[in-house]
Scaffold this active site. Structure first.
Site, PDB file in Angstrom:
ATOM      1  N   GLU A   1       0.884  -1.171   0.000  1.00 20.50           N
ATOM      2  CA  GLU A   1       0.000   0.000   0.000  1.00 20.50           C
ATOM      3  C   GLU A   1       0.914   1.211   0.000  1.00 20.50           C
ATOM      4  O   GLU A   1       1.486   1.563   1.027  1.00 20.50           O
ATOM      5  CB  GLU A   1      -0.879   0.005   1.246  1.00 20.50           C
ATOM      6  CG  GLU A   1      -1.544  -1.330   1.563  1.00 20.50           C
ATOM      7  CD  GLU A   1      -1.139  -1.826   2.946  1.00 20.50           C
ATOM      8  OE1 GLU A   1      -0.736  -1.025   3.790  1.00 20.50           O
ATOM      9  OE2 GLU A   1      -1.218  -3.039   3.165  1.00 20.50           O
TER      10      GLU A   1
ATOM     11  N   GLN B   1      11.410  -4.184   3.042  1.00 24.04           N
ATOM     12  CA  GLN B   1      12.231  -5.238   3.638  1.00 24.04           C
ATOM     13  C   GLN B   1      11.341  -6.184   4.438  1.00 24.04           C
ATOM     14  O   GLN B   1      10.307  -5.774   4.974  1.00 24.04           O
ATOM     15  CB  GLN B   1      13.345  -4.651   4.494  1.00 24.04           C
ATOM     16  CG  GLN B   1      12.890  -3.675   5.546  1.00 24.04           C
ATOM     17  CD  GLN B   1      14.058  -2.966   6.221  1.00 24.04           C
ATOM     18  OE1 GLN B   1      15.184  -3.451   6.188  1.00 24.04           O
ATOM     19  NE2 GLN B   1      13.789  -1.837   6.849  1.00 24.04           N
TER      20      GLN B   1
END
Lengths: 194, 90
Positions: free
Chosen positions: A149, A168
């Protein structure tokens, strides 16, 4: 408990964690410019497709039964990124994207099971870029790309390139057995972001 | 063992992902996004064109004519585990 980079490598080697394609190289050596592994994280890259929500005259109603997925899909436009055509994300614009990598957290090998959390990267965050803002959890048994998002909260446009390191992944060990009957989740509203 | 229930499938937000709509035991609808790997359909849905198909499920419990199943992805309305009529499972 978070897995270190070496434990992440072990999980990849034993099949408890699958990242496809597998991030390489595993270590940074002389002459190697970039290694996707940090102390306890592994970078994931941006896939080549974005979904851009269109303004609509409707409202999403999560208490209405039945066609939310279709309504969300119809209310957005797909955009393909190419090598020489990045997407210019203007300030305050929200888009969805997916990781280039597919993540799999199999449970067929028994405990200890693995879960994961996706996080942004501080370098991008300094420019105002959020890559997820409410749904970081990757559950045991998940298989698929992760949906991002993305929103630009900065004041300057941000160029999104296909294949750029964008997020990550932190890998966690789940303590204990997992109840296979998942009826305890029934009735829970779980917006998919997927 | 693979088990499947019928559903309506339309285009999703990403390539390889589809919007899925189906019925629970009481005829209320559920919907979700799911990858192609867990779906069966003869003709791929396109923009504004739904198709009929089926989605792979895991049977968790069965009692009389009702079954508790796990879907491959959570629904928007009722989580990942829902109750359907046993007759819906194939």
């Amino acid at each position: 408990m978070l897995l270190s980079n070496l434990e992440i490598h072990k999980a990849l080697d034993t099949g408890r964690l699958v990242i496809d394609p597998e991030p390489q190289p595993r270590t940074k050596e002389i002459g190697v410019k970039y290694c996707p592994y940090d102390t306890h994280t592994v970078d994931l890259r941006l896939g080549n497709e974005l979904t851009i929500p269109k303004p609509g005259a409707y409202a999403y109603d999560f208490l209405a039964q039945g066609n939310i997925a279709e309504l969300i899909a119809q209310g957005s436009e797909k955009h393909t990124l190419t090598k020489d055509r990045p997407f210019r994300l203007e300030p305050n614009i929200f888009v969805l994207a997916q990781t280039l990598e597919t993540i799999e957290l199999p449970i067929d090998k028994g405990p200890p099971y693995l879960a994961a959390r996706i996080e942004g990267k501080s370098s991008r965050a300094r420019c105002g870029l959020l890559v997820h803002f409410t749904a970081p959890t990757v559950h045991p048994e998940w298989k698929g790309q992760l949906t991002l998002e993305i929103i630009n909260l900065g004041r300057t446009p941000f160029l999104l390139h296909s294949g750029m390191p964008i997020a990550q992944l932190l890998i966690e060990q789940v303590v204990g057995e997992i109840q296979s009957n998942q009826s305890q989740f029934q009735g829970q509203v779980t917006p998919e972001g997927l | 063992m693979d088990r499947w229930i019928d559903c309506t499938i339309s285009e999703g937000q990403f390539t390889g992902e589809f919007a899925v709509q189906g019925k629970m035991f009481d005829s209320t609808d559920f919907s979700m996004f799911a990858p192609k790997e867990v779906l069966r359909f003869e003709e791929e849905p396109t923009k504004n064109k739904r198709v009929q198909g089926s989605i792979q499920v895991t049977l968790l419990e069965q009692k009389d004519d009702l079954s508790l199943i796990a879907l491959p992805r959570p629904t928007f309305e009722n989580g990942r585990t829902i109750t359907v009529k046993t007759s819906q499972i194939r």
